[in-house]
Design a protein around this motif. Structure first.
Motif, mmCIF file in Angstrom:
data_model
loop_
_atom_site.group_PDB
_atom_site.id
_atom_site.type_symbol
_atom_site.label_atom_id
_atom_site.label_comp_id
_atom_site.label_asym_id
_atom_site.label_seq_id
_atom_site.Cartn_x
_atom_site.Cartn_y
_atom_site.Cartn_z
ATOM 1 N N GLU A 23 0.806 -1.212 0.000
ATOM 2 C CA GLU A 23 0.000 0.000 0.000
ATOM 3 C C GLU A 23 0.844 1.271 0.000
ATOM 4 O OE1 GLU A 23 -3.946 -1.436 2.505
ATOM 5 O OE2 GLU A 23 -2.188 -0.677 3.567
ATOM 6 N N ALA A 24 2.046 1.202 0.542
ATOM 7 C CA ALA A 24 2.831 2.418 0.770
ATOM 8 C C ALA A 24 3.182 3.131 -0.529
ATOM 9 C CB ALA A 24 4.101 2.086 1.554
ATOM 10 N N GLY A 25 3.623 2.387 -1.542
ATOM 11 C CA GLY A 25 4.029 3.008 -2.801
ATOM 12 C C GLY A 25 2.905 3.780 -3.474
ATOM 13 N N PRO A 26 1.754 3.119 -3.742
ATOM 14 C CA PRO A 26 0.633 3.863 -4.342
ATOM 15 C C PRO A 26 0.138 5.005 -3.459
ATOM 16 C CG PRO A 26 0.308 1.499 -4.588
ATOM 17 C CD PRO A 26 1.479 1.675 -3.677
ATOM 18 N N ALA A 27 0.151 4.818 -2.147
ATOM 19 C CA ALA A 27 -0.295 5.893 -1.254
ATOM 20 C C ALA A 27 0.621 7.100 -1.369
ATOM 21 C CB ALA A 27 -0.346 5.400 0.187
ATOM 22 N N LEU A 28 1.921 6.877 -1.373
ATOM 23 C CA LEU A 28 2.862 7.995 -1.485
ATOM 24 C C LEU A 28 2.677 8.725 -2.809
ATOM 25 C CD1 LEU A 28 5.217 9.629 -0.389
ATOM 26 C CD2 LEU A 28 6.775 7.848 -1.213
ATOM 27 N N ARG A 29 2.474 7.976 -3.874
ATOM 28 C CA ARG A 29 2.241 8.601 -5.174
ATOM 29 C C ARG A 29 0.952 9.420 -5.162
ATOM 30 N NH1 ARG A 29 2.513 3.380 -8.740
ATOM 31 N NH2 ARG A 29 1.473 4.749 -10.265
ATOM 32 N N LEU A 30 -0.076 8.929 -4.487
ATOM 33 C CA LEU A 30 -1.337 9.676 -4.410
ATOM 34 C C LEU A 30 -1.157 10.958 -3.623
ATOM 35 C CD1 LEU A 30 -4.352 10.060 -4.804
ATOM 36 C CD2 LEU A 30 -4.745 8.546 -2.838
ATOM 37 N N TRP A 31 -0.467 10.893 -2.480
ATOM 38 C CA TRP A 31 -0.293 12.104 -1.674
ATOM 39 C C TRP A 31 0.539 13.139 -2.436
ATOM 40 C CZ3 TRP A 31 -4.096 10.449 0.382
ATOM 41 C CH2 TRP A 31 -4.205 9.350 1.226
ATOM 42 N N ARG A 32 1.557 12.692 -3.174
ATOM 43 C CA ARG A 32 2.326 13.631 -3.997
ATOM 44 C C ARG A 32 1.418 14.289 -5.043
ATOM 45 N NH1 ARG A 32 6.424 9.298 -5.398
ATOM 46 N NH2 ARG A 32 8.038 9.294 -3.800
ATOM 47 N N ALA A 33 0.610 13.462 -5.712
ATOM 48 C CA ALA A 33 -0.262 13.989 -6.759
ATOM 49 C C ALA A 33 -1.253 15.000 -6.192
ATOM 50 C CB ALA A 33 -1.002 12.843 -7.451
ATOM 51 N N LEU A 34 -1.782 14.736 -5.001
ATOM 52 C CA LEU A 34 -2.729 15.668 -4.392
ATOM 53 C C LEU A 34 -2.044 16.970 -3.991
ATOM 54 C CD1 LEU A 34 -4.917 13.309 -2.182
ATOM 55 C CD2 LEU A 34 -5.440 14.242 -4.448
ATOM 56 N N ALA A 35 -0.804 16.880 -3.510
ATOM 57 C CA ALA A 35 -0.069 18.104 -3.177
ATOM 58 C C ALA A 35 0.114 18.970 -4.416
ATOM 59 C CB ALA A 35 1.283 17.752 -2.556
ATOM 60 N N ARG A 36 0.354 18.332 -5.559
ATOM 61 C CA ARG A 36 0.517 19.095 -6.795
ATOM 62 C C ARG A 36 -0.792 19.739 -7.247
ATOM 63 N NH1 ARG A 36 3.669 14.408 -8.087
ATOM 64 N NH2 ARG A 36 2.010 13.530 -9.398
ATOM 65 N N ARG A 37 -1.924 19.233 -6.759
ATOM 66 C CA ARG A 37 -3.232 19.769 -7.161
ATOM 67 C C ARG A 37 -3.726 20.884 -6.237
ATOM 68 N NH1 ARG A 37 -6.061 16.551 -10.968
ATOM 69 N NH2 ARG A 37 -4.592 15.038 -11.838
ATOM 70 N N CYS A 38 -3.003 21.208 -5.199
ATOM 71 C CA CYS A 38 -3.421 22.286 -4.292
ATOM 72 C C CYS A 38 -2.983 23.621 -4.892
ATOM 73 C CB CYS A 38 -2.833 22.070 -2.899
ATOM 74 S SG CYS A 38 -3.500 20.613 -2.069
ATOM 75 N N VAL A 39 -3.705 24.036 -5.893
ATOM 76 C CA VAL A 39 -3.299 25.166 -6.723
ATOM 77 C C VAL A 39 -3.988 26.450 -6.273
ATOM 78 C CG1 VAL A 39 -2.858 23.681 -8.701
ATOM 79 C CG2 VAL A 39 -5.143 24.645 -8.372
#
Length: 523
Positions: free
Chosen positions: A311-327
């Motif tokens: 779970e850790a790998g996909p979760a980390l990728r999701l949190w990174r992607a969401l941080a990039r969307r905080c525009v």
């Protein structure tokens, strides 16, 4: 410098034995520990990226040396950005030296000597030698401040324009006035030993931060519109006691679906390609719903359980992607996904990304308690296993009740910073990472702690030493949609649309601009 800031942390990836002019770096490889002898300033200059795990830019770096049985050992590393104004150099040198020495003393190992590095690329029309001469007063300030603490600097190097200069050695044979050309990356004996031991140099902090910074593309406007819509829909539901748990279930279920999508996607090479592929797999409306849903503290804490294994790998990728969307005006909302990214990185052993993401979370929101506590724990070299144990226990308890999205049995209280903290930690402790748990993580604290958590956030781990500013809150789109001026007692207070609260994500704790400080393990 960057929007969110720089990080602090602690790791030991090399030992140095000093006899006269000789140092040794030790690395653990597949067949045991291998020592590499470093005899010259050139070898010390080459060692810097392997001591930090990345190539520093525009930085002051101090490395502590400890005497152990007649041999030295690399200790803590401390890094700060070079201030633009020379008037600040003396205070920065004092802060850096004092932080590294006192941090070492807290761990019972006061350093005997220091190695200092000044890293800065030439500006337009400037040569590396001119950079070296311009920074000479800063190098002298560092040497003076360390000397006042009775910890002499045995070598001070300036690295600029692909060359290095020594401020301590005047020998033309080894340290000529025109500087010495740096070797090609990865070609030294030390680089070979580090590679054999599995140590990697991950480029620069700028490249690492780029994975977490908000979009600045035309798609950012579409994402902000989606966030506005999600705010009008979700904020009133989160503030309502009867619907908040349903929003949490929806948020976690959506996150699981996106993580599954990420896990099933074909592998691509390179971080840029990987992040681009993840961005394509995440719709604007999905990202908006997740970002707003994670503003609820309970939901965020439940999501923190995706911290290990597959779970850790996909979760980390999701949190990174969401941080990039905080525009746009939603920059402050990045504190939640950045904190989760920092937590998963720390849990999986990537201290460098953990420190960076957590400091960036504090840059987005200096009063974000979860990030503050994790940042402090990672900074002090605590073991994340105790936190993982509590999260596992809470997750198992929810599963046994057949309600994986249920709220933890802990009451919450709102504080001025807007970050709710537990007012009481019960026997069935939630996955909130409390101050007492983090401070005692190294003591294998059990999950039935009952200590109450203070209602005020602890002092910042950022190196300013000053109290962070309270966030200003104004009523935005959420208020127009029926959002109450204050959250109901005992509830988690989410952020609204972000309208009226826009500020640069680069502003951090008072007196410090994120991106200016980075103390490795000792400050």
């Amino acid at each position: 410098m960057t929007n969110h800031g720089e990080t602090t942390g602690s790791f030991e990836n090399g030992d140095m034995a000093r006899r006269a002019d000789m140092e040794r770096a030790a690395f653990d490889g597949p067949t045991g520990t291998h020592q590499v002898t470093l005899r010259t300033p050139a070898e010390l200059a080459d060692a810097l990226p392997y001591l930090l795990g990345y190539r520093p830019e525009d930085s002051i770096v101090l490395v502590a040396l400890h005497d152990k049985g007649g041999r030295g050992r690399f200790g803590g590393r401390a890094r700060l950005g070079i201030p633009a104004g020379s008037d600040d150099w003396a205070s920065v040198a004092r802060q850096l030296a004092h932080g590294l020495v006192t941090g070492s003393e807290r761990r019972g190992a006061r350093p005997e000597q220091m190695v200092a590095y000044l890293c800065q690329e030439p500006g337009q029309g400037e040569s590396g030698r001119q950079v070296m001469e311009r920074l000479r007063p800063l190098a002298q300030s560092i040497r003076v401040e360390c000397g006042l603490l009775d910890v002499p600097v045995i070598e001070a190097l300036c690295i600029s324009g692909g060359r290095f200069w020594s401020y301590c050695c005047t020998g033309e044979a080894c340290c000529p006035a025109e500087g010495v050309v740096m070797g090609l990356p990865g070609t030294s004996v030390l680089a070979a030993a580090a590679t054999y031991a599995g140590l990697q140099v991950r480029g620069t902090l700028r490249e690492l931060r780029a994975r977490l910074l908000p979009w600045e593309t035309p798609a950012a406007l579409e994402q902000e519109v989606a966030l506005d819509g999600a705010s009008r829909n979700l904020v009133p539901r989160i503030l309502d006691d009867t619907s908040r748990a349903h929003v949490a279930d929806e948020t976690l279920a959506l996150a699981e679906r996106v993580m599954g999508r990420f896990a099933e996607a074909p592998t691509v090479s390179g971080t840029f390609m990987t992040d681009g592929r993840d961005d394509e797999l995440l719709e604007h409306d999905e990202a908006a719903a997740l970002i707003l849903g994670l503003q609820d503290r309970t939901t965020r804490d439940l999501a923190a359980a995706w911290m290990e294994g597959d779970e850790a790998g996909p979760a980390l990728r999701l949190w990174r992607a969401l941080a990039r969307r905080c525009v746009g005006s939603y920059g402050e909302h990045a504190a939640a996904p950045l904190t989760l990214a920092g937590w998963v990185a720390w849990s999986t052993g990537d201290d460098l990304e953990a420190r960076e993401a957590l400091a960036m979370a504090l840059g987005a929101d200096p009063g974000y308690l979860f990030a503050r506590l994790l940042h402090q724990a990672c900074n002090e070299g605590l073991d994340p296993e105790s936190v993982r144990r509590c999260l596992r226990a809470e997750r198992a308890e929810r599963a046994s009740r057949g309600c994986p999205g249920a709220e933890p049995t802990v009451r919450t209280a709102r504080v001025d910073t807007g970050a709710p903290v537990p007012s009481d930690v019960t026997e069935s402790m939630s996955c909130d990472v409390t101050e007492s748990m983090l401070r005692n993580a190294s003591e294998s604290m059990s999950c039935d702690a009952t200590r109450a958590v203070p209602s005020r956030a602890p002092s910042s781990p950022v190196t300013s030493g000053e109290t962070p500013r309270r966030r200003r809150r104004t009523r935005g789109a959420g208020a127009a949609a029926g959002r109450p001026a204050t959250a109901p007692t005992g509830s988690t207070r989410p952020r609204g649309s972000g309208k009226g609260t826009e500020r640069r994500r680069g502003t951090g704790a008072k007196g410090v601009r994120p991106g200016s400080g980075d103390t490795k393990g000792e400050a």
